[in-house]
Design an enzyme around this catalytic site. Structure first.
Site, PDB file in Angstrom:
ATOM      1  N   CYS A  25       0.816  -1.219   0.000  1.00 44.37           N
ATOM      2  CA  CYS A  25       0.000   0.000   0.000  1.00 44.37           C
ATOM      3  C   CYS A  25       0.849   1.268   0.000  1.00 44.37           C
ATOM      4  O   CYS A  25       0.346   2.362  -0.228  1.00 44.37           O
ATOM      5  CB  CYS A  25      -0.914   0.013   1.219  1.00 44.37           C
ATOM      6  SG  CYS A  25      -1.944  -1.441   1.307  1.00 44.37           S
TER       7      CYS A  25
ATOM      8  N   ASN B  79     -10.305  -0.125   0.343  1.00 47.85           N
ATOM      9  CA  ASN B  79      -8.843  -0.060   0.348  1.00 47.85           C
ATOM     10  C   ASN B  79      -8.318  -0.501  -1.028  1.00 47.85           C
ATOM     11  O   ASN B  79      -8.369  -1.679  -1.361  1.00 47.85           O
ATOM     12  CB  ASN B  79      -8.309  -0.967   1.460  1.00 47.85           C
ATOM     13  CG  ASN B  79      -6.791  -0.976   1.543  1.00 47.85           C
ATOM     14  OD1 ASN B  79      -6.099  -0.427   0.682  1.00 47.85           O
ATOM     15  ND2 ASN B  79      -6.271  -1.601   2.579  1.00 47.85           N
TER      16      ASN B  79
ATOM     17  N   HIS C 188      -3.377   6.876   3.801  1.00 47.84           N
ATOM     18  CA  HIS C 188      -3.814   5.633   3.157  1.00 47.84           C
ATOM     19  C   HIS C 188      -5.190   5.262   3.722  1.00 47.84           C
ATOM     20  O   HIS C 188      -5.438   5.361   4.909  1.00 47.84           O
ATOM     21  CB  HIS C 188      -2.790   4.541   3.461  1.00 47.84           C
ATOM     22  CG  HIS C 188      -3.209   3.187   3.009  1.00 47.84           C
ATOM     23  ND1 HIS C 188      -3.748   2.961   1.767  1.00 47.84           N
ATOM     24  CD2 HIS C 188      -3.169   1.981   3.631  1.00 47.84           C
ATOM     25  CE1 HIS C 188      -4.017   1.677   1.641  1.00 47.84           C
ATOM     26  NE2 HIS C 188      -3.681   1.060   2.759  1.00 47.84           N
TER      27      HIS C 188
HETATM   28  O1  UT7 Z   1      -3.776  -1.609   3.672  1.00 51.45           O
HETATM   29  C1  UT7 Z   1      -2.883  -1.818   4.735  1.00 51.45           C
HETATM   30  C2  UT7 Z   1      -3.047  -3.098   5.387  1.00 51.45           C
HETATM   31  N1  UT7 Z   1      -4.325  -3.353   5.988  1.00 51.45           N
HETATM   32  C3  UT7 Z   1      -4.668  -2.866   7.168  1.00 51.45           C
HETATM   33  O2  UT7 Z   1      -3.991  -2.030   7.708  1.00 51.45           O
HETATM   34  C4  UT7 Z   1      -5.897  -3.436   7.816  1.00 51.45           C
HETATM   35  C5  UT7 Z   1      -5.786  -3.313   9.292  1.00 51.45           C
HETATM   36  N2  UT7 Z   1      -6.813  -4.019  10.051  1.00 51.45           N
HETATM   37  C6  UT7 Z   1      -8.120  -3.691  10.034  1.00 51.45           C
HETATM   38  O3  UT7 Z   1      -8.554  -2.784   9.358  1.00 51.45           O
HETATM   39  C7  UT7 Z   1      -9.040  -4.444  10.984  1.00 51.45           C
HETATM   40  O4  UT7 Z   1      -8.256  -5.240  11.843  1.00 51.45           O
HETATM   41  C8  UT7 Z   1     -10.081  -5.343  10.252  1.00 51.45           C
HETATM   42  C9  UT7 Z   1     -11.118  -4.480   9.566  1.00 51.45           C
HETATM   43  C10 UT7 Z   1      -9.388  -6.244   9.257  1.00 51.45           C
HETATM   44  C11 UT7 Z   1     -10.820  -6.221  11.255  1.00 51.45           C
HETATM   45  O5  UT7 Z   1     -11.470  -5.406  12.220  1.00 51.45           O
HETATM   46  P1  UT7 Z   1     -11.327  -5.731  13.767  1.00 51.45           P
HETATM   47  O6  UT7 Z   1     -12.170  -4.761  14.485  1.00 51.45           O
HETATM   48  O7  UT7 Z   1      -9.877  -5.773  14.090  1.00 51.45           O
HETATM   49  O8  UT7 Z   1     -12.031  -7.128  13.874  1.00 51.45           O
HETATM   50  P2  UT7 Z   1     -11.401  -8.493  14.407  1.00 51.45           P
HETATM   51  O9  UT7 Z   1     -10.446  -9.036  13.412  1.00 51.45           O
HETATM   52  O10 UT7 Z   1     -10.936  -8.314  15.826  1.00 51.45           O
HETATM   53  O11 UT7 Z   1     -12.687  -9.403  14.441  1.00 51.45           O
HETATM   54  C12 UT7 Z   1     -13.768  -9.148  15.334  1.00 51.45           C
HETATM   55  C13 UT7 Z   1     -14.867 -10.135  14.993  1.00 51.45           C
HETATM   56  C14 UT7 Z   1     -14.365 -11.570  14.858  1.00 51.45           C
HETATM   57  O12 UT7 Z   1     -15.367 -12.412  15.376  1.00 51.45           O
HETATM   58  P3  UT7 Z   1     -15.212 -13.061  16.842  1.00 51.45           P
HETATM   59  O13 UT7 Z   1     -13.944 -13.844  16.792  1.00 51.45           O
HETATM   60  O14 UT7 Z   1     -15.146 -11.899  17.780  1.00 51.45           O
HETATM   61  O15 UT7 Z   1     -16.451 -13.881  16.974  1.00 51.45           O
HETATM   62  C15 UT7 Z   1     -14.264 -11.754  13.371  1.00 51.45           C
HETATM   63  O16 UT7 Z   1     -14.415 -13.108  12.986  1.00 51.45           O
HETATM   64  O17 UT7 Z   1     -15.451  -9.785  13.742  1.00 51.45           O
HETATM   65  C16 UT7 Z   1     -15.441 -10.938  12.894  1.00 51.45           C
HETATM   66  N3  UT7 Z   1     -15.313 -10.504  11.512  1.00 51.45           N
HETATM   67  C17 UT7 Z   1     -16.377 -10.177  10.764  1.00 51.45           C
HETATM   68  N4  UT7 Z   1     -17.693 -10.158  11.030  1.00 51.45           N
HETATM   69  C18 UT7 Z   1     -18.510  -9.752  10.036  1.00 51.45           C
HETATM   70  C19 UT7 Z   1     -14.190 -10.336  10.769  1.00 51.45           C
HETATM   71  N5  UT7 Z   1     -14.504  -9.926   9.535  1.00 51.45           N
HETATM   72  C20 UT7 Z   1     -15.857  -9.808   9.500  1.00 51.45           C
HETATM   73  C21 UT7 Z   1     -16.764  -9.417   8.509  1.00 51.45           C
HETATM   74  N6  UT7 Z   1     -18.079  -9.399   8.819  1.00 51.45           N
HETATM   75  N7  UT7 Z   1     -16.384  -9.041   7.275  1.00 51.45           N
END
Ligand code: UT7
Length: 331
Positions: free
Chosen positions: A116, A286, A256
């Site tokens: 990115c 993104n 970004h």
């Molecule tokens: O471009 C540069 C590189 N990319 C980044 O910098 C991305 C950085 N990270 C992020 O933006 C965030 O970490 C994400 C958007 C990827 C994830 O958000 P989060 O708030 O960190 O969620 P999480 O990974 O802690 O997941 C929370 C819950 C999980 O369920 P449980 O384990 O709590 O039951 C996930 O399985 O949300 C669940 N989950 C979803 N639920 C609905 C993960 N993806 C989804 C989804 N829809 N698409």
């Protein structure tokens, strides 16, 4: 006075097809509410095979708009540098394909793979070449077609990533201003936080027509999230020190667009109000190396960047890589 690198034109291009969060509900176990709340994304653009929306097509369209604004013809370009990780072919580079499209026969053309941060790496290379006097006019592009490498069964990533292109024309001038400072960093020990490798061949029904590559993407979102804010804050402080500018003297921040919560965390850490931070993640998701040049072009065309103002560009991504540039807008 040493030559300075000034941006004199911006352009962008995104695919026609809009994929909404509601559409994604029929592909993976997710919801519009979750995606908006956790990321800020409402919809994104996805390339169609049959619509001239390849990586090269998008890059060329964005470039033509930037060149038109700059009033520069292709034979006057002496460098085309493209930040991308989703080139149409393994080789030759997207830059060479764009060179062919533009008939920019006097340019050298090459790609930079820096996730990115690809656009800021490319911009920094052009800046250095201009300051050394080895380049007069550079076309700098950030382009991705991430839909081709996304695992459409993985809700952790497929709701985030999308396609698009942005470009700028950078020219050598003896005037003050332009790119005031540009800093880059990388840490290969953290490569496993975001990478792509061979394996996937699935396309959901609603997305038939995607030109899928035999690749898919893996991401440790939580760890990346924390690193993103920390690293972007630190490198921003570095370019602010270089230029002796305080956060009050930065009129516009173009970060970004990976997650609205990362952007808000960065703004808080830099003590910059969100009113000064440009965001369009709700429309495009993104698009990796394309987020900054697309946002810069939109902000420019909306009249949000004014002559004499200071603009901060800051990014973070796979590699890991990160970087920041401060520009004094000069047109
Ligand atoms: O471009 C540069 C590189 N990319 C980044 O910098 C991305 C950085 N990270 C992020 O933006 C965030 O970490 C994400 C958007 C990827 C994830 O958000 P989060 O708030 O960190 O969620 P999480 O990974 O802690 O997941 C929370 C819950 C999980 O369920 P449980 O384990 O709590 O039951 C996930 O399985 O949300 C669940 N989950 C979803 N639920 C609905 C993960 N993806 C989804 C989804 N829809 N698409």
């Amino acid at each position: 006075m040493m030559p300075q690198a000034h941006i004199i034109g911006t352009g962008s291009a995104v695919p026609e097809r809009i994929l909404t969060n509601k559409d994604l509900e029929s592909i993976v176990d997710t919801s519009d509410e979750w995606i908006i709340r956790r990321t800020g994304i409402k919809e994104r653009r996805i390339s169609s095979k049959e619509k001239d929306e390849s990586t090269t097509d998008l890059a060329t369209k964005a470039s033509l708009k930037a060149m038109e604004m700059a009033g520069i013809s292709s034979e006057n370009l002496d460098m085309i540098v493209v930040g991308t990780v989703t080139s149409d072919r393994q080789f030759p580079s997207t830059a060479c394909m764009v060179q062919q499209d533009l008939k920019a026969e006097n340019a050298i053309a090459f790609d930079v793979s820096a996730g990115c941060t690809g656009f800021l790496y490319a911009l920094t290379i052009a800046n250095n070449a201009i300051r050394c006097g080895t380049c007069e006019n550079a076309l700098v592009i950030g382009v991705e077609r991430l839909s081709s490498v996304v695992n459409w069964r993985d809700r952790n990533t497929c709701v985030l990533l999308a396609d698009g292109a942005g470009a700028v024309v950078v020219t050598s001038k003896k005037d003050r201003g332009g790119i005031l400072s540009s800093r880059l960093k990388s840490d290969g020990t953290l490569w496993e936080l975001l990478y792509s490798s061979y394996g996937n061949s699935y396309i959901p029904e609603v997305l038939q027509g995607i030109d899928l590559k035999p690749l898919h993407l893996e991401m440790d979102g939580n760890r990346l999230f924390k690193k993103a804010i920390e690293y972007m804050s630190t490198i921003t402080q570095r370019v602010m020190q270089d230029t002796s500018l305080s956060s009050e003297e930065i009129q516009l921040v173009i970060p970004h667009q990976a997650n609205i919560r990362i952007i808000q965390g960065l703004a808080k850490s830099l003590k910059v109000p969100m009113e000064k931070v440009y965001t369009n993640i709700h429309k495009y998701g993104n698009t990796s190396s394309a987020t900054i040049p697309i946002a810069l072009d939109e902000a420019n065309r909306e009249g949000l960047v004014k002559k004499g103002e200071n603009v901060l560009l800051v990014s973070f991504g796979s590699g890991l890589t990160w970087g920041a540039s401060i520009l004094n807008w000069s047109f």
